[in-house]
Scaffold this active site. Sequence first.
Site, PDB file in Angstrom:
ATOM      1  CB  THR A  50      -0.965   0.003   1.198  1.00 49.86           C
ATOM      2  OG1 THR A  50      -1.787  -1.169   1.122  1.00 49.86           O
ATOM      3  CG2 THR A  50      -1.848   1.232   1.212  1.00 49.86           C
ATOM      4  CB  CYS A  51       3.915   2.121   1.880  1.00 45.31           C
ATOM      5  SG  CYS A  51       3.282   1.671   3.510  1.00 45.31           S
ATOM      6  CB  SER A  52       5.498   0.557  -2.692  1.00 45.05           C
ATOM      7  OG  SER A  52       6.516   0.452  -1.734  1.00 45.05           O
TER       8      SER A  52
END
Length: 162
Positions: A50-52
Amino acid sequence: MAPIALGDVIPDGTLAYFDDQDQLQSVSVHALAAGKKAVLFAVPGAFTPTCSMKHVPGFIEKADELKSKGVEEILCISVNDPFVMKAWAKTYPDNKHVKFLADGSGTYTKALGLELDLTEKGLGIRSRRFALLVEDLKVKAANIESGGEFTVSSADDILKAL
C-alpha cells in the site's frame, strides 16, 4: 502519550536522509517546517504494497497541486533506516518534491504518539499511516489511520484540507 492532534505543535526530532551528493545527513523536523506550510506523511514501511503503490505515488502525483496551494515541504517519514529510504526513493524517478526521511529507531514516531506494533507480522514497531498538514509547526489537519489502513491519509485528503 496521546497521539498528535489538530492544533498541537509538532515535536522536534532528528531524521536522516541522503542528499544529492549521496552523503548521509541529519535534519531537524523543525528546521524543515518552521515558518512553512508542510505535509508530513508516514507509512508503516518502505517497499510495502500500500505504501509503495498508493500512498507515496499519490503525494508524488499531487505534489505540484500541493505546491500551488502553498505547501513548501512534503516529507515522507518511515521507521526504516536511511539506506532503505534512499533505495526506496530511487524507485520513484519522477519524484521532484517528496523528501524521504528515515526515523530509524522510531524516536520521532514515538514523539508523535503514532507507533504501530506490527511485531506479529515480523515488522516490529513501525509508524501508523498518517498525513499531517502543518503551518508553522502547528497541526491544521491530522489524518491518522487506524492500524495500517489507507482511508484518510492520501494526498487528495490533504488537498481537501487546504
